[in-house]
Design an enzyme around this catalytic site. Sequence first.
Site, mmCIF file in Angstrom:
data_model
loop_
_atom_site.group_PDB
_atom_site.id
_atom_site.type_symbol
_atom_site.label_atom_id
_atom_site.label_comp_id
_atom_site.label_asym_id
_atom_site.label_seq_id
_atom_site.Cartn_x
_atom_site.Cartn_y
_atom_site.Cartn_z
ATOM 1 N N GLU A 256 1.514 -6.691 2.759
ATOM 2 C CA GLU A 256 -0.432 -5.884 2.802
ATOM 3 C C GLU A 256 -0.008 -3.816 1.402
ATOM 4 O OE1 GLU A 256 -3.592 -3.791 5.983
ATOM 5 O OE2 GLU A 256 -1.638 -4.161 6.587
ATOM 6 N N LYS A 310 -10.384 -8.903 3.232
ATOM 7 C CA LYS A 310 -10.112 -8.644 4.769
ATOM 8 C C LYS A 310 -11.473 -8.611 5.401
ATOM 9 C CE LYS A 310 -7.235 -5.959 8.351
ATOM 10 N NZ LYS A 310 -6.406 -5.713 8.853
ATOM 11 N N CYS A 359 -2.372 -8.286 7.869
ATOM 12 C CA CYS A 359 -1.781 -7.791 9.064
ATOM 13 C C CYS A 359 -2.490 -7.725 10.866
ATOM 14 C CB CYS A 359 -2.156 -6.370 9.096
ATOM 15 S SG CYS A 359 -0.970 -5.369 9.415
#
Length: 441
Positions: A256, A310, A359
């Site tokens: 990430e 995301k 994540c």
Amino acid sequence: MKLKLNFLPYFSFIPKKLNTNSIIFKIIKVFFIAILLSNSIYLSFFENIFTQTISPFLAIWGLVLLLKSKTSKQYFWIGFFVGILWFWWIGLSSIYFNLNYLVPIIPIIIGFIYGLLFRLCYLLKFDFLRLCGIFCISFIHPLGFDWFNWGIFTVYGFFDPSYRGIICIFLIAYFIYEGYISRYYKIAIVLILFFSGFQYNEKQAQTLNLNYKLINTNISQDQKFLQENLKSNSDILIQDILQAINEKKELVILPETAFAFDLKNTKYELMLKELSYKITIITGAFHVEKEHTYNSTYIFKKGNVYILNKHFLVPFGEEIPFFKDLTKKYFLKNIEEFSKGPIQSKYKLDNQIITNAICYEATKEQNYQNSQIIIALSNNAWFNNSSEYKLQQLLMKFYASKYGVSVYHATNGKENIVILPKKLLSKDWKNLSKEIFNDKK
């Protein structure tokens, strides 16, 4: 004839003369129960066949001792310490916002919240209902934060990694505790529940067809986004990609925000496009579009770039869910909030459908439903020297086992990991027994 639970004292080594009514002893007692209910997280640092075997039984012991607690205060303090043992690390991220004083305050607040939840469960009149209440805490997700999940009890041991296994663990604890059933009925019920919750099958998951390499970086959070470090860190990543090409890899996966800036229209985007003719590249970076900033996954393939944004954002880390003006004025003055992408992003690699996860998203159950392969990118440097990444891995293992999904996890700050559905522990014991007997021969 009733079974007396003399084999389940709090501490068998406690001297008889010790005052069990002292405050110190009571604190030790509730803390010990909290440790039992958190054992999966901390035993995962010493993962082997023995710790895997005992872990769910320690959890059962903790639940039995919880039921033996007969005051609301005891329930509160057990919940308080459980909250801290599971989530003490959350406050560490405040260091990087110059809010060091919040490091001890945040765990105390979290402990207080879970203490209240446990105490509310005590208000239920019957022990069975109290245990049901404790079970249901797993479904309470404040601000969408769903990392408190009893499912981690089934990641290790003989129990099936599903709600069947979890429910049987809770029921076993209840019937061991229950004092109104005869010894032989109790043994029979516990055995029936054990074999009802037993894992009999291994789920098979698809694995990547491509020859891949997971890149692991170890850049501290206080250095990662400094302007003077961006070029040197990015150049190292390019060298890692070139190394993967030399190793004849077909796919390279970076963590990430490996490139800690907006990649679009930069020289590194051009370099990655050029390299993508030789290898498919998946990396994390920022993406700015029409005044919206996204935490994104970039996929470079045959000179083309695809960007997946995301969706599940970390409360007070990537978005401010409420009191925005107040929070920005007094606490998170320099925070830049992210915008949300689609709820589940997918892409295709070598005719395989891949689910993207960044994540926090890698621990979301929704991303495991209707998925076969997940490629996850994380930056665990936010919570360095903590148990955060172990809890993250346990949640990923639980969902991967429950839904039959493989997870390829590239990280900054902690080790990479490839997660497959849970194997039968009984097989491991059988293989170990064979090795022992063969050595003796």
